[in-house]
Design a protein around this motif. Sequence first.
Motif, PDB file in Angstrom:
ATOM      1  N   SER A  59      18.369 135.322  13.134  1.00 11.00           N
ATOM      2  CA  SER A  59      19.024 134.173  13.786  1.00 11.00           C
ATOM      3  C   SER A  59      18.997 134.329  15.302  1.00 11.00           C
ATOM      4  N   MET A  60      19.234 135.539  15.768  1.00 13.24           N
ATOM      5  CA  MET A  60      19.216 135.790  17.209  1.00 13.24           C
ATOM      6  C   MET A  60      17.800 135.750  17.786  1.00 13.24           C
ATOM      7  N   ASP A 135      20.260 127.740  22.310  1.00 11.17           N
ATOM      8  CA  ASP A 135      20.068 129.201  22.295  1.00 11.17           C
ATOM      9  C   ASP A 135      21.361 129.951  21.998  1.00 11.17           C
ATOM     10  N   TYR A 139      22.430 132.651  18.977  1.00  6.89           N
ATOM     11  CA  TYR A 139      22.928 134.006  19.256  1.00  6.89           C
ATOM     12  C   TYR A 139      24.274 134.235  18.572  1.00  6.89           C
ATOM     13  N   GLY A 142      24.173 134.686  14.769  1.00  4.79           N
ATOM     14  CA  GLY A 142      23.696 135.984  14.280  1.00  4.79           C
ATOM     15  C   GLY A 142      24.762 137.055  14.250  1.00  4.79           C
ATOM     16  N   ILE A 143      25.869 136.851  14.956  1.00  2.00           N
ATOM     17  CA  ILE A 143      26.896 137.898  15.049  1.00  2.00           C
ATOM     18  C   ILE A 143      27.659 138.094  13.741  1.00  2.00           C
TER      19      ILE A 143
END
Length: 200
Positions: A59-60, A135, A139, A142-143
Amino acid sequence: MNHVQERFGPDTNKEILLLCIGITSCLGRFIFGSVADFVKGANKVFLQVISFLIIGVMSMMIPLCHIFGALIAVCLLMGLFDGCFICIMAPIAFELVGAKDVSQAIGFLLGLMSVPMVAGPPIAGFLRDKLGSYDMAFYLAGIPPIIGGILLCLIPWVEARNKRKQKKEGLSKEQDISQKMIEHEKAQENAKNKIGDSVL
């Protein structure tokens, strides 16, 4: 789709990305389901950890892909481990909570999964309006899987610790029972001796 259109232009065949995710997700279910069922010693929890970590990292990676081919590769890998996550979810719940509570465990899991699925798109749209691109949304998306994967690593350790504790408690109970049996036998012998002395 909007991210791809902004990054690569409106003529890009963006639908192929969803097709890649769908096909490799199906393959992932077959592959990892077979691995979990037929490969001895395959730890389902660690397979789930790997899938969480890779989904989070992929994902990131989406905003970092400036070539459409790289984005396809990311989506293929993400779909593969999405299939792993889906097919191993139920067996892990069965192992951790047992047959009695597995339906509740899966229900809670799917309920929790629905929260980011409902809240994610509006938040991504808000970030796009504020920052001018998607963007940051990728990011941030993804965490949580990465954190979930790290927390999931603790489950085998906690489970092993509980088993050791139960084993110690079982041993102490057995020792107590054997001690009581010895005391009971001694009491019976003493009673017999007293009866013998009184007869004499």
